[in-house]
Write a protein that holds these residues in place. Sequence first.
Motif, mmCIF file in Angstrom:
data_model
loop_
_atom_site.group_PDB
_atom_site.id
_atom_site.type_symbol
_atom_site.label_atom_id
_atom_site.label_comp_id
_atom_site.label_asym_id
_atom_site.label_seq_id
_atom_site.Cartn_x
_atom_site.Cartn_y
_atom_site.Cartn_z
ATOM 1 N N ASN A 217 0.905 -1.387 -0.486
ATOM 2 C CA ASN A 217 0.295 -0.039 -0.124
ATOM 3 C C ASN A 217 0.497 1.380 -0.379
ATOM 4 O O ASN A 217 0.587 2.535 0.465
ATOM 5 N N GLY A 218 2.247 1.115 -0.193
ATOM 6 C CA GLY A 218 3.390 2.245 -0.061
ATOM 7 C C GLY A 218 3.432 2.880 1.014
ATOM 8 O O GLY A 218 4.992 3.476 1.726
ATOM 9 N N ARG A 219 3.441 2.197 1.894
ATOM 10 C CA ARG A 219 3.493 2.505 3.404
ATOM 11 C C ARG A 219 4.969 1.967 3.644
ATOM 12 O O ARG A 219 5.304 0.678 3.660
ATOM 13 N N ARG A 220 5.562 2.934 5.013
ATOM 14 C CA ARG A 220 6.798 2.553 5.604
ATOM 15 C C ARG A 220 6.971 1.944 6.538
ATOM 16 O O ARG A 220 6.169 2.875 7.139
ATOM 17 N N ALA A 221 7.879 1.378 6.907
ATOM 18 C CA ALA A 221 8.193 1.093 8.621
ATOM 19 C C ALA A 221 9.635 0.466 9.100
ATOM 20 O O ALA A 221 10.178 0.519 8.161
ATOM 21 N N PHE A 222 9.761 0.975 9.958
ATOM 22 C CA PHE A 222 10.960 -0.009 10.912
ATOM 23 C C PHE A 222 10.513 -0.493 12.188
ATOM 24 O O PHE A 222 9.809 0.364 12.715
ATOM 25 N N VAL A 223 10.607 -1.627 11.897
ATOM 26 C CA VAL A 223 10.777 -2.956 12.690
ATOM 27 C C VAL A 223 11.603 -3.631 13.387
ATOM 28 O O VAL A 223 12.452 -3.986 12.522
ATOM 29 N N LYS A 224 11.421 -3.287 14.599
ATOM 30 C CA LYS A 224 12.570 -4.341 15.670
ATOM 31 C C LYS A 224 11.997 -5.312 16.178
ATOM 32 O O LYS A 224 10.564 -4.845 17.044
ATOM 33 N N ALA A 225 12.374 -6.277 16.148
ATOM 34 C CA ALA A 225 11.574 -7.140 16.768
ATOM 35 C C ALA A 225 12.576 -8.858 17.155
ATOM 36 O O ALA A 225 13.661 -8.641 16.918
ATOM 37 N N CYS A 226 12.872 -8.559 19.095
ATOM 38 C CA CYS A 226 13.138 -9.701 19.372
ATOM 39 C C CYS A 226 12.451 -10.683 20.036
ATOM 40 O O CYS A 226 11.217 -10.386 20.413
ATOM 41 N N GLY A 227 13.417 -12.498 19.972
ATOM 42 C CA GLY A 227 12.511 -12.969 21.173
ATOM 43 C C GLY A 227 13.025 -13.443 22.111
ATOM 44 O O GLY A 227 14.185 -12.192 22.421
ATOM 45 N N SER A 228 13.257 -13.993 23.498
ATOM 46 C CA SER A 228 13.530 -14.582 24.684
ATOM 47 C C SER A 228 15.016 -15.434 24.179
ATOM 48 O O SER A 228 15.937 -15.411 25.157
ATOM 49 N N SER A 229 15.209 -16.333 23.127
ATOM 50 C CA SER A 229 15.936 -17.020 22.581
ATOM 51 C C SER A 229 17.167 -16.319 21.724
ATOM 52 O O SER A 229 16.453 -15.635 20.719
ATOM 53 N N PRO A 230 18.077 -16.226 21.188
ATOM 54 C CA PRO A 230 19.796 -16.397 22.323
ATOM 55 C C PRO A 230 19.352 -16.483 23.813
ATOM 56 O O PRO A 230 20.197 -16.886 24.424
ATOM 57 N N ASN A 231 18.866 -14.749 23.751
ATOM 58 C CA ASN A 231 19.412 -13.895 25.207
ATOM 59 C C ASN A 231 18.213 -13.282 25.776
ATOM 60 O O ASN A 231 17.815 -12.710 25.420
ATOM 61 N N PRO A 232 18.300 -13.944 26.509
ATOM 62 C CA PRO A 232 16.834 -13.528 27.797
ATOM 63 C C PRO A 232 17.180 -12.371 27.796
ATOM 64 O O PRO A 232 16.204 -11.256 27.670
ATOM 65 N N ARG A 233 18.054 -11.876 28.414
ATOM 66 C CA ARG A 233 18.079 -10.347 28.425
ATOM 67 C C ARG A 233 17.671 -9.023 27.337
ATOM 68 O O ARG A 233 16.960 -8.641 27.812
ATOM 69 N N SER A 234 18.163 -9.699 26.496
ATOM 70 C CA SER A 234 17.623 -8.962 24.676
ATOM 71 C C SER A 234 16.182 -8.626 24.582
ATOM 72 O O SER A 234 16.156 -7.263 24.889
ATOM 73 N N ILE A 235 15.202 -9.489 25.493
ATOM 74 C CA ILE A 235 13.904 -8.571 25.001
ATOM 75 C C ILE A 235 13.107 -8.000 26.671
ATOM 76 O O ILE A 235 12.264 -7.508 26.284
ATOM 77 N N GLU A 236 14.297 -8.400 27.679
ATOM 78 C CA GLU A 236 13.926 -7.107 28.580
ATOM 79 C C GLU A 236 14.135 -5.762 28.220
ATOM 80 O O GLU A 236 13.295 -4.987 28.200
ATOM 81 N N ILE A 237 14.980 -5.563 27.374
ATOM 82 C CA ILE A 237 15.637 -4.432 26.784
ATOM 83 C C ILE A 237 15.220 -4.082 26.347
ATOM 84 O O ILE A 237 14.833 -2.465 26.047
ATOM 85 N N TYR A 238 14.816 -4.611 25.186
ATOM 86 C CA TYR A 238 12.902 -4.064 23.850
ATOM 87 C C TYR A 238 11.792 -3.775 24.729
ATOM 88 O O TYR A 238 10.953 -2.895 24.298
ATOM 89 N N ARG A 239 11.531 -4.433 26.023
ATOM 90 C CA ARG A 239 10.128 -3.681 26.859
ATOM 91 C C ARG A 239 10.004 -2.049 27.608
ATOM 92 O O ARG A 239 9.447 -1.471 27.485
ATOM 93 N N GLU A 240 12.005 -2.055 28.238
ATOM 94 C CA GLU A 240 12.033 -1.164 28.275
ATOM 95 C C GLU A 240 12.097 0.180 26.758
ATOM 96 O O GLU A 240 11.867 1.250 27.681
ATOM 97 N N GLU A 241 12.724 -0.063 26.105
ATOM 98 C CA GLU A 241 12.290 0.401 24.801
ATOM 99 C C GLU A 241 11.121 1.056 24.423
ATOM 100 O O GLU A 241 10.940 2.308 24.136
ATOM 101 N N VAL A 242 10.275 -0.138 24.564
ATOM 102 C CA VAL A 242 9.273 0.349 24.363
ATOM 103 C C VAL A 242 7.999 1.289 25.169
ATOM 104 O O VAL A 242 7.757 2.324 25.235
ATOM 105 N N ARG A 243 8.475 1.459 26.408
ATOM 106 C CA ARG A 243 8.395 1.938 27.385
ATOM 107 C C ARG A 243 9.066 3.542 27.463
ATOM 108 O O ARG A 243 7.777 4.900 27.082
ATOM 109 N N ILE A 244 9.777 3.653 27.498
ATOM 110 C CA ILE A 244 10.294 5.142 26.191
ATOM 111 C C ILE A 244 9.990 5.877 25.766
ATOM 112 O O ILE A 244 10.006 7.287 25.255
ATOM 113 N N ALA A 245 10.654 4.889 24.878
ATOM 114 C CA ALA A 245 9.966 5.149 23.159
ATOM 115 C C ALA A 245 8.648 5.662 23.156
ATOM 116 O O ALA A 245 7.802 6.941 22.459
#
Length: 309
Positions: A57-85
Motif C-alpha cells: 500500500n506504499g507504507r514504510r516502517a522500521f521494525v525491531k523484533a526480538c525473542g527470548s532466545s538466544p539472549n533472554p536479557r534482550s527481550i527485557e531491553i526491548y520492553r524497556e524501549e517500548v516504555r521509553i520510546a
Amino acid sequence: MSDESNPPASGVRLPWEQVPADLRRQVADFLGGRVVEAVTQTGGFSPAAAVRLKLDNGRRAFVKACGSSPNPRSIEIYREEVRIAGALPGQVPAPRLLTSFDTGDWVALVFEDVEGRHPAMPWRDDELRRVLDAVDGLSAALTPAPIEARTFAETHEMSFTGWRTLLHEDTTGLDPWALRNLEALAALEEGWQAAAEGDSLVHADLRADNLLLTDDRVYVVDWPWASVGAPWIDLVCMLPSVCMQGGPPPQDLLDGEDPAVTAVLAALTGYFVRNGSLPDPPGLPTVRAFQRAQGVEALAWLRHRTGWG
C-alpha cells in the motif's frame, strides 16, 4: 574491513522471515498491507530482527523484533524501549513509535521510517559537528527530564564496578598504566554514582550506529538505556567510540577539570576494560571486541584527565 582497534558496531541480525509468522502478520495488519520488501539494518548488537519494511500500500516502517532466545536479557531491553520510546516528547529528534506487540516470548516495535544514514566512518569533521550540536540540543530539550525513568546511577550500579572487581581477579594482560594505578582507579570509581547525579534525561548509549543523519536533522535511535543524570553523560559515553572510529581525541571535545566527569569516566572505562575481557554473551558475538576497543580510547582519556604517571 575492520580490525580489533576499530571493530564494526554490528552483530548477527535475524532475517525478517525468521520472526514468528503470527507476529509478522500482526505488524502487516497494523500497517494495512502486505510486506513486499524487508531490508535488514546491520547496526547494533542485539540478536534481533531490525528491518525497514515496504508494503504493497506504499507504507514504510522500521521494525525491531526480538525473542527470548538466544539472549533472554534482550527481550527485557526491548520492553524497556517500548516504555521509553512511547513516552518521549514530540520535540525529541527520535523516530516516533507507532505501536508495539508483546506475545510473551517476542516483542516487536514499529517505528516511523526515517530516510537517513549513519555518519560516515571514519568520522567527518562536518558530520561530527552536526552530531555534537544535536547532542547539545538534546540535552537542552531533555532538562529537566520530561518523563519518569531510573537514574543513570541506578541503571548501572551493578555494572560500573570494573576496577573494584579487578582488584580481586586475574589481571594478566591489563594495561600497565592501569595495573600500576589499579587501587587508585578503584577508589576513583567508588564516587561515580554521586558524580553522575543530575536532572537531565540522557540517552546513555550514543554511538554512530545509534544516529541517523538526514539533510536537515540528526535523529537519535535506540532508547532503552535512557535514564536521568548529569547533562554531560551522553558526551562522556560517546566520545571514546568517536575517537575509536577516526574522530579526534575526547579531550579535544570535552576537556576541563570537573572531577565529576573524571569519576564517571573512570567507572565507564572500568566497565569497558573488564567486560571486554569476558566471553561473548549468548547471541552477541561482536560486543566484547567493541567494548575492548572503546576501553583503549577511554583509558587514554582517563590517563589524560588524571595526569597520573
